[in-house]
Write a protein that holds these residues in place. Structure first.
Motif, short mmCIF file in Angstrom:
data_model
loop_
_atom_site.label_atom_id
_atom_site.label_comp_id
_atom_site.label_asym_id
_atom_site.label_seq_id
_atom_site.Cartn_x
_atom_site.Cartn_y
_atom_site.Cartn_z
N GLY A 7 4.88 -0.23 -8.82
CA GLY A 7 4.68 -1.52 -8.21
C GLY A 7 4.99 -2.59 -9.24
O GLY A 7 4.67 -2.44 -10.42
N SER A 44 3.76 -5.38 -9.94
CA SER A 44 2.60 -5.93 -10.65
C SER A 44 2.12 -5.00 -11.74
O SER A 44 1.81 -5.43 -12.85
CB SER A 44 1.46 -6.18 -9.68
OG SER A 44 1.91 -6.97 -8.62
N SER A 45 2.05 -3.71 -11.41
CA SER A 45 1.52 -2.80 -12.43
C SER A 45 2.52 -2.65 -13.57
O SER A 45 2.13 -2.49 -14.74
CB SER A 45 1.14 -1.46 -11.82
OG SER A 45 2.26 -0.66 -11.61
N ASP A 76 -0.72 -3.74 0.70
CA ASP A 76 -1.81 -4.63 0.33
C ASP A 76 -1.27 -5.97 -0.18
O ASP A 76 -0.20 -6.03 -0.78
CB ASP A 76 -2.68 -3.99 -0.75
CG ASP A 76 -4.00 -4.70 -0.88
OD1 ASP A 76 -4.94 -4.33 -0.15
OD2 ASP A 76 -4.09 -5.66 -1.69
N GLU A 120 -2.00 -7.53 -2.60
CA GLU A 120 -1.88 -7.62 -4.05
C GLU A 120 -0.55 -7.09 -4.57
O GLU A 120 -0.24 -7.24 -5.75
CB GLU A 120 -3.05 -6.89 -4.72
CG GLU A 120 -4.39 -7.36 -4.17
CD GLU A 120 -5.47 -7.40 -5.22
OE1 GLU A 120 -5.17 -7.25 -6.41
OE2 GLU A 120 -6.63 -7.61 -4.83
N VAL A 121 0.23 -6.41 -3.72
CA VAL A 121 1.59 -6.03 -4.12
C VAL A 121 2.56 -6.93 -3.35
O VAL A 121 2.24 -7.38 -2.25
CB VAL A 121 1.88 -4.53 -3.87
CG1 VAL A 121 0.93 -3.67 -4.69
CG2 VAL A 121 1.79 -4.18 -2.40
N SER A 141 -1.17 0.85 -1.08
CA SER A 141 -1.02 0.28 -2.41
C SER A 141 0.43 0.14 -2.84
O SER A 141 0.71 -0.48 -3.85
CB SER A 141 -1.77 1.11 -3.43
OG SER A 141 -1.27 2.43 -3.41
N ILE A 190 -6.42 8.11 -0.70
CA ILE A 190 -5.44 7.04 -0.47
C ILE A 190 -4.28 7.55 0.37
O ILE A 190 -3.69 6.81 1.16
CB ILE A 190 -4.96 6.41 -1.81
CG1 ILE A 190 -4.37 5.03 -1.54
CG2 ILE A 190 -3.97 7.32 -2.51
CD1 ILE A 190 -4.21 4.20 -2.78
N LEU A 236 -6.10 -0.63 -7.01
CA LEU A 236 -5.44 -1.82 -6.49
C LEU A 236 -5.63 -3.00 -7.44
O LEU A 236 -4.72 -3.78 -7.68
CB LEU A 236 -6.04 -2.15 -5.11
CG LEU A 236 -5.13 -2.98 -4.22
CD1 LEU A 236 -3.89 -2.17 -3.88
CD2 LEU A 236 -5.88 -3.37 -2.96
N LEU A 249 -5.81 -2.88 -10.50
CA LEU A 249 -4.93 -2.68 -11.64
C LEU A 249 -3.60 -3.41 -11.45
O LEU A 249 -2.94 -3.81 -12.40
CB LEU A 249 -4.69 -1.18 -11.82
CG LEU A 249 -4.41 -0.65 -13.21
CD1 LEU A 249 -5.47 -1.10 -14.18
CD2 LEU A 249 -4.34 0.87 -13.17
N GLU A 250 -3.20 -3.62 -10.17
CA GLU A 250 -1.94 -4.28 -9.86
C GLU A 250 -1.96 -5.73 -10.32
O GLU A 250 -0.95 -6.28 -10.71
CB GLU A 250 -1.67 -4.24 -8.35
CG GLU A 250 -1.40 -2.86 -7.81
CD GLU A 250 0.05 -2.42 -8.05
OE1 GLU A 250 0.94 -3.29 -8.11
OE2 GLU A 250 0.27 -1.20 -8.21
N THR A 251 -3.11 -6.36 -10.21
CA THR A 251 -3.12 -7.81 -10.44
C THR A 251 -4.16 -8.27 -11.44
O THR A 251 -3.95 -9.22 -12.17
CB THR A 251 -3.42 -8.57 -9.11
OG1 THR A 251 -4.56 -7.96 -8.51
CG2 THR A 251 -2.23 -8.50 -8.19
#
Lengths: 229, 359, 271
Positions: A48, A50-51, A121, A123-124, A148, C211, C230, C232-234
């Motif tokens: 992703g 962001s990660s 989500d 957040e991605v 996710s 998940i 999740l 961890l993404e942001t």
């Protein structure tokens, strides 16, 4: 100079971070680039956006970063040596099971409470775009799950566990055998800009970015369903 | 009115073949070396192991009969078993251990407790009713286990080595008390149960049983009273068990040939020919420093290979020409003044040798 | 003297390696504590999403533990005591999910009880029951990966149990169920409790199968590990705090129970 490889061999290693929606394209580009530059060993790490950005912030020895959106790219710019360039565009699409058994024709149909809809989500990036699209269309969807990453959305629809999902057009192209798509009108759609940047300055890094921007890269991107700037 | 067992039991390649009957009120001892199959027989009677052929019948009720496809589960047999290591349930108090069987038979809690309490009291351990098994002595644990079996008023009582796990002092007391407890126990019909006790100790067998069945390697080798066994042991095991010398040889008329050239004259009562077993009680043999005068007929020269003392008895072991055990008094041994490796003369009267021909 | 020096050196080597081994576990824990955003911890920990994820995690892991006991103890009994043909193979299959990559577990669950699954399809067609994306799906995923801990512990205890006690109970008139309930079960109680604690801890940390199979919806299927992933993404701070919360809960429970049940049973089992 670009980073010397850590393994002690003669090859120079190039570490590329790429958004997971780029997996198919960058796999192909890696092979073709290495054929062209036998002395350079390209290693691509997908995830992703962001990660990946988070890992760069934590000091991962990344040479090149290709993100699925500009906002995420902005997070790493102060650590990057180069300037980001948009090399591809993606747009969202509705995917349904092959043959469209639920006869879905547009975003408004996703509000049907009997349907199992999955989204990425918020957040991605793909999830944030999907939320934006639904908001523009004035449609209120209650999804069964916020996945996710966007590939998991496509996977659940192709497994038949979900009736519909909102993914990138490229995800539809990659799973074309199991899925059908229902296009989202331009007025409501979001165009995602994919920027690429040299994080750690080096000859090999710059060559790879140039390669992505040149015709081999463009052909591969177009083939995978990306739009070109 | 009796327990009738006539069974072949096969487990894991081992075969036990046995036939016997026990009357109500009677105690039969099952005696034999380790691995002879004694516990297997008890398990078959208890219903923990199906027999392969034959039958186990109590009165007119068949408990196990493979041909008629009858097998009564252990819980339906009314057998009370006292296991060698007692097998008290660790998580239950002494009282609850005794009440276990009653509770399993859906007797209500109050009545089960009352009956269990009085069962413990009958065996003199009412005071430890609320203790956990971990805190009990061996003797106490055994009484609790016995109460647990007897409180159910079984028609058959099985006891597996009831005295083996006890220390010497307790064993003496239990040897005295156990027959009384068993004699006082009653089945639900008011009559005494049939009893089977497994033991390897002739003293225990003597204390507890009316009759003995000797089981060796899955076969019955002898049955009878202890007196019968001591007088006419038919195997080395029984002879050892009873402390009797057993000699294998050939009988011709009244001459018993023990080994080549070594002959004993036996009592007139034993006549016949062929392979035979002769038994001589250790106390019936005399030892002499030199060849005895007056020449009793059965005299031979031999050698001392060991002297064992236990309690007030002395047992002298002899070898060539054949092994024997001789019992003498401490004073007799002193007068004889022999030690290991000395040569002595042994003699025995013909009337002291009992002979049984094989088959 | 030489011997003594030799012993001292050997134990020094063991000591150094042993401490390195311990660091593998201690260091990440210390790092979490050091890196935790303590200043905003209170505010973050009581935020809506974390509270609902925590509540969901606790409820589902406890339900999964109960389900594991109810099904796992009889399963262990079947494995240890029955003469079922293929018992060994069955035992291996029943513990496979411990070593299976969690995502594979999730996919396998889809194929079994998903909407198009072996059992899932008839369930959906005849009863209108669909499991994926529901809270029961979270529990199922947790049971699938965590129950082996209980089955293995209880199976081992049953194998070691002296069966003569059960025989004694049978001669006392106990039916098979009565014997199991009043003799077998009390005897294996420490193993059941140990297995239950391990199962619960594994269920609490379950991520991959959840998940994949249950999806990720706040308040319905998004448990603490999913929320952490999740985050961890942001928001690394939130991810660290969530991790720390999860670790603290597991550590407290495992440590508190270790002395009593877990320790006792493991020691007893090892003896």
């Amino acid at each position: 100079m670009a980073s010397a490889c850590g393994g002690g061999g003669d090859d120079e290693q190039l570490l590329v971070f790429a958004a997971s929606s780029l997996t198919d394209v960058f796999d192909r580009l890696e092979t073709e680039f290495e054929a062209l530059h036998p002395a350079i060993d390209v290693v691509v790490s997908y995830g992703g956006s962001s990660s990946l950005a988070g890992q760069i912030e934590q000091g991962a020895p990344t040479d090149v970063f290709a993100s699925a959106d500009l906002a995420t790219m902005a997070r790493v710019l102060d650590q990057a040596d180069g300037e980001p360039v948009v090399f591809a565009r993606n747009r969202l699409t509705i995917v349904v099971e092959f043959g469209n058994p639920e006869a879905i024709s547009g975003l408004i149909d996703l509000t049907d409470s009997n349907l199992i809809v999955v989204l990425a989500d918020r957040e991605v990036p793909a999830g944030a775009y999907a939320a934006e699209v639904l908001e523009r269309a004035g449609v209120d969807v209650e999804p069964a799950s916020y996945e996710s990453n966007v590939r998991a959305v496509a996977a659940k629809v192709s497994l038949g566990e979900a009736d519909a999902g909102i993914v990138y057009r490229t995800d539809f192209t990659a799973n074309g055998d199991d899925l059908d798509q229902i296009a989202i009108p331009d007025a409501e759609n979001v165009i995602a800009d994919y920027p690429i940047v040299v994080v750690r300055e080096g000859d090999a890094a710059q060559r790879f970015v140039d390669f992505v921007l040149a015709h081999t890269g463009r052909a591969a991107l177009a083939n995978a369903g990306f739009e070109l700037p | 009115m009796s327990l009738n067992v006539e069974a072949v039991i096969e487990i894991a390649g081992f075969v036990v073949e046995i036939a016997f009957e026990v009357e109500r009120g009677e105690t039969v001892a099952l005696v034999g070396p380790n691995g002879a199959g004694k516990s297997t027989v008890l398990r078959a009677i208890a219903g923990l192991l199906p027999i392969t052929s034959g039958h186990v019948v109590f009165d007119d009720q068949t408990w196990d009969d493979p041909i008629d496809d009858v097998f009564l589960a252990a819980r339906d047999r009314q057998v009370g078993a006292l296991f060698q290591s007692y097998l008290l349930f660790d998580h239950l108090s002494a009282l609850d251990n005794v009440a276990f069987g009653l509770r399993a038979r859906r007797v209500d809690r109050q009545r089960a407790s009352a009956a269990s309490k009085s069962a413990l009291e009958r065996l003199g351990v009412g005071a430890i009713a609320n203790q956990m098994p971990a805190g009990l002595s061996g003797g106490q644990a055994q009484r609790v286990a016995l109460a647990r079996a007897l409180v159910l008023e079984p028609v058959v009582v099985l006891l597996d080595e009831p005295l083996a796990a006890l220390d010497a002092t307790t064993r003496g007391a239990v040897r005295h008390d156990l027959p009384r407890w068993l004699n006082e126990s009653r089945a639900a019909d008011g009559r005494p149960p049939a009893r089977v006790v497994v033991t390897h100790d002739p003293v225990d067998a003597h204390a507890l049983a009316d009759r003995v069945i000797v089981l060796e390697a899955g076969r019955v080798t002898q049955t009878g009273t202890l007196g019968d066994l001591a007088a006419r042991p038919r195997s080395t095991f029984v002879a050892d068990l009873m402390g009797t010398n057993v000699l294998h040889g050939v009988l011709r008329g009244s001459v018993f040939e023990v080994a080549e050239g070594i002959e004993l004259i036996v009592g007139a009562h034993a006549a016949g020919d062929g392979a035979a077993v002769a038994a001589i009680r250790p106390a019936a043999i005399s030892l002499h420093r030199s060849q005895p005068e007056g020449s009793p007929r059965n005299v031979w020269k031999t050698r001392v290979v060991g002297v064992d003392r236990s309690n007030d008895r002395v047992r002298v072991r002899l070898d060539a020409p054949f092994s024997l055990v001789v019992e003498v008094t401490e004073a007799g041994l002193a007068a004889l003044a022999v030690t290991v490796d000395d040569h002595v003369w042994a003699s025995v009267k013909a009337s002291e040798i009992s002979v049984v021909t094989d088959g | 003297m030489t011997d003594r020096r030799h012993t001292a050196e050997t134990s020094r080597v063991l000591m150094v390696l042993g401490v390195c081994g311990a660091l593998v576990f201690v260091l990440p824990l210390v790092a979490l504590v050091v890196r935790a955003p303590w200043r905003s911890a209170g505010e973050l920990a009581t935020s809506g999403p974390i509270r609902s994820a925590l509540w969901l995690s606790i409820v589902t892991s406890l339900v999964a533990t109960v389900v594991s006991i109810v099904l796992g103890v009889p399963l262990a009994w079947v494995l240890a005591r029955s003469r079922l043909p293929g018992r060994r193979l069955l035992r291996t299959i029943c513990t496979l999910s411990m070593v299976l990559p969690p995502v594979v577990a999730g996919v396998a669950l889809f194929l079994a009880v998903g909407r198009r699954g072996l059992i899932g399809e008839p369930l959906d067609r005849w009863f209108g029951i669909t499991l994926p994306f529901t809270t029961p799906a979270v529990v199922l995923a947790q049971v699938f990966v965590a129950m082996p801990f209980l089955v293995l512990t209880v199976d081992a205890a049953l194998e070691q149990l002296d069966r003569r006690f059960e025989d004694a109970a049978r001669t006392l008139g106990g039916s098979e169920w009565f014997v199991f309930r009043h003799v077998t079960l009390p005897a294996i109680r420490p193993a059941v409790l140990t297995g239950a604690v391990l199962t619960w801890a594994r269920a609490l940390g379950e991520f991959g199968a959840t998940i994949t199979f249950a999806g990720s919806l706040p308040g319905v299927t998004r448990t603490m590990p999913l929320e952490t992933y999740l985050a961890l993404e942001t928001d690394l701070d939130r991810a660290v705090l969530l991790s720390l919360l999860l670790v603290a809960i597991s550590l407290t429970v495992l440590y508190a129970l270790r002395g009593r049940w877990v320790g006792a049973a493991l020691r007893g089992g090892g003896a």
